[in-house]
Design an enzyme around this catalytic site. Structure first.
Site, short mmCIF file in Angstrom:
data_model
loop_
_atom_site.label_atom_id
_atom_site.label_comp_id
_atom_site.label_asym_id
_atom_site.label_seq_id
_atom_site.Cartn_x
_atom_site.Cartn_y
_atom_site.Cartn_z
N ARG A 194 -2.72 57.48 -2.08
CA ARG A 194 -4.11 57.46 -2.55
C ARG A 194 -4.60 56.06 -2.90
O ARG A 194 -5.36 55.86 -3.86
CB ARG A 194 -4.28 58.41 -3.76
CG ARG A 194 -3.89 59.85 -3.48
CD ARG A 194 -4.78 60.49 -2.42
NE ARG A 194 -4.37 61.87 -2.17
CZ ARG A 194 -3.50 62.24 -1.22
NH1 ARG A 194 -2.98 61.34 -0.40
NH2 ARG A 194 -3.17 63.50 -1.08
N SER A 243 -9.40 66.80 -7.04
CA SER A 243 -8.16 66.59 -7.79
C SER A 243 -8.33 65.43 -8.77
O SER A 243 -8.72 64.33 -8.38
CB SER A 243 -7.00 66.30 -6.84
OG SER A 243 -6.74 67.41 -6.02
N GLU A 313 -6.76 60.06 -10.19
CA GLU A 313 -7.09 60.02 -8.76
C GLU A 313 -8.61 59.88 -8.59
O GLU A 313 -9.07 59.18 -7.71
CB GLU A 313 -6.60 61.28 -8.05
CG GLU A 313 -6.91 61.28 -6.55
CD GLU A 313 -6.19 62.40 -5.81
OE1 GLU A 313 -6.79 62.92 -4.85
OE2 GLU A 313 -5.05 62.73 -6.17
#
Length: 320
Positions: A194, A243, A313
């Site tokens: 990520r 998320s 995130e």
């Protein structure tokens, strides 16, 4: 009068300034064709439906218009790209400088030879995966499960259902303040989980993805499975942001949040989803401070009870 960054009175045309015709302070370029809005509310453009305004919001007409605009900005002007706003907390104090939102001109997807897809930075994951399906190109089905645009998931190495952008990216075209336009091979993005090496001010305007031959019916079935799994497990019909925390190595963020007793936890108008513990939701009138504060509270509880420091995130931008 006191002049602050992003607050100025010169018009695009040189005519007497008005409240709705202005340009960013220090802009040295010529006329642009896109839409430029001062003090543009961003809450309606992000999934959480909260947060302040952008000093300036620019929606370019096309790539040439974007490059012209970026070339004219004063050096050091903050620039941020905005896609679907699905992985973003815009803080209540708003975003300094210029927010760039890519529209229809950047939302095209073209299937090319050898199962390569050329995609605009504003194209959604659903459009990319659907175009791949229709072309008999497999390997991109997971993009159906990413609620964002090409520019966003190329930047953050977005992933879902066991695959990530690093697995399929050939190269991307990136625009920078100053008007530079570079094509970067995937290796130069230095992908990790990520994360990429792209600086915050870089705007991904297009990307090429590599797939492989597949049966359209089988590809479609896999996309349907992904869509059904998301609908069943995630609070998609709420004001959410996707998320919240990255999965730690060898574990799942939702499990840690649940184990810390945070499922359903509330702060102001924000709540940890009862359906999926790694999602925060705006129950109605939450401020961005409520949402971010709840996320920090969850991090504290997980660290205290589980001994794991969860990493965000969701991107958090702007002034508190």
């Amino acid at each position: 009068m006191t002049r602050q960054h992003g607050d100025h009175l010169r018009s695009w045309t040189g005519a007497p300034a008005s409240e709705d015709v202005k340009r960013p302070a220090g802009f040295r370029g010529g006329e642009v064709r896109g839409k430029l809005t001062r003090q543009a509310p961003l809450a309606k453009l992000v999934w959480f439906k909260s947060g302040g305004a952008a000093d300036w919001l620019f929606e370019p007409e096309d790539l040439a218009d974007l490059v012209t605009f970026l070339a004219g900005l004063e050096e050091g002007t903050p620039v941020m790209a905005l896609g679907l706003g699905s992985n973003l907390i815009v803080r209540d104090g708003g975003v300094p400088g210029v927010v760039v939102r890519l529209g229809k001109a950047f939302a095209q997807v073209e299937a090319r030879e050898d199962h390569v897809l050329k995609c605009g930075g504003g194209a959604s994951g659903i459009l990319v995966s659907s175009t791949a399906r229709d072309a008999g190109t497999a390997g991109l089905e997971f993009l159906r499960g990413i609620p964002g645009t090409v520019g966003g998931f190329v930047r953050m190495n977005g992933g879902a259902y066991g695959r990530e952008v690093a697995d399929i990216l050939l190269d991307c075209e990136v625009a920078y303040p100053g008007g530079n336009l570079l094509t970067l091979p995937a290796g130069e993005l230095q992908y990790t989980y990520r994360h990429s090496a792209l600086p915050p001010e870089a705007i991904v305007v297009s990307a090429r993805f590599q797939g492989y031959p597949g049966d359209p019916a089988a590809i479609g079935a896999e996309m349907d499975r992904i869509a059904a799994a998301r609908e069943e497990s995630q609070p998609l019909r709420t004001k959410t942001g996707g998320s919240t925390f990255k999965n730690p190595p060898g574990d799942k963020a939702w499990r840690l949040v649940d184990a810390a007793g945070c499922r359903g936890l509330k702060l102001g108008g924000a709540q940890v989803s009862e359906k999926h513990a790694n999602f925060l939701i705006n129950t109605g009138e939450a401020t961005s401070a409520d949402i971010e504060g709840l996320g920090e509270l969850v991090r504290e509880k997980v660290a205290g009870s589980q001994g794991v420091n969860l990493e965000w995130e969701i991107q958090r931008v702007g002034r508190p």
